[in-house]
Motif scaffolding. Structure first.
Motif, short mmCIF file in Angstrom:
data_model
loop_
_atom_site.label_atom_id
_atom_site.label_comp_id
_atom_site.label_asym_id
_atom_site.label_seq_id
_atom_site.Cartn_x
_atom_site.Cartn_y
_atom_site.Cartn_z
N ASN A 191 0.84 -1.20 0.00
CA ASN A 191 0.00 0.00 0.00
C ASN A 191 0.87 1.24 0.00
O ASN A 191 1.93 1.27 0.62
N ILE A 192 0.37 2.26 -0.66
CA ILE A 192 1.06 3.54 -0.72
C ILE A 192 0.21 4.56 0.01
O ILE A 192 -1.00 4.64 -0.22
N GLN A 193 0.82 5.33 0.87
CA GLN A 193 0.09 6.36 1.61
C GLN A 193 0.25 7.70 0.89
O GLN A 193 1.36 8.14 0.63
N LEU A 194 -0.86 8.33 0.57
CA LEU A 194 -0.88 9.65 -0.06
C LEU A 194 -1.73 10.58 0.77
O LEU A 194 -2.74 10.17 1.34
N SER A 195 -1.34 11.84 0.79
CA SER A 195 -2.19 12.82 1.45
C SER A 195 -3.43 13.02 0.58
O SER A 195 -3.45 12.65 -0.61
N ASP A 196 -4.48 13.59 1.15
CA ASP A 196 -5.71 13.85 0.37
C ASP A 196 -5.40 14.74 -0.83
O ASP A 196 -5.92 14.51 -1.92
#
Length: 89
Positions: A3-8
């Motif tokens: 999984n990759i975490q991105l800001s909104d």
């Protein structure tokens, strides 16, 4: 699957790029990178160019192995002088 975490904000920007590229959503857009080769912006490398590059690297490695080359600090001083930069010694 990782999984990759991105800001909104990042996700919104990526969503806009995905839609503009004709994809229904971000996962489909990202998956397309695995399916379609991406052209190197520097252009294609011929077999001859690749062999020439490998040979140049091998010559450089052989020179270093034989005690050749240049001290990094000396090289930086030389580069700075070439471009009129001042560096602390």
């Amino acid at each position: 699957m990782q999984n990759i975490q991105l800001s909104d904000d990042q996700f919104q920007k990526l969503s806009a790029v995905a839609r503009a590229a004709g994809y229904q959503d971000v996962p489909a857009f990202i998956a397309s990178f695995a399916d379609e080769p991406i052209a190197d912006p520097r252009g294609e490398v011929s077999e001859a160019q690749l062999r020439e590059n490998v040979a140049a690297m091998e010559r450089g490695e052989a020179e270093l192995d034989a005690g050749g080359g240049q001290n990094m600090k000396e090289a930086l001083v030389e580069i700075a002088g070439k471009y009129g930069l001042k560096i602390s010694k």
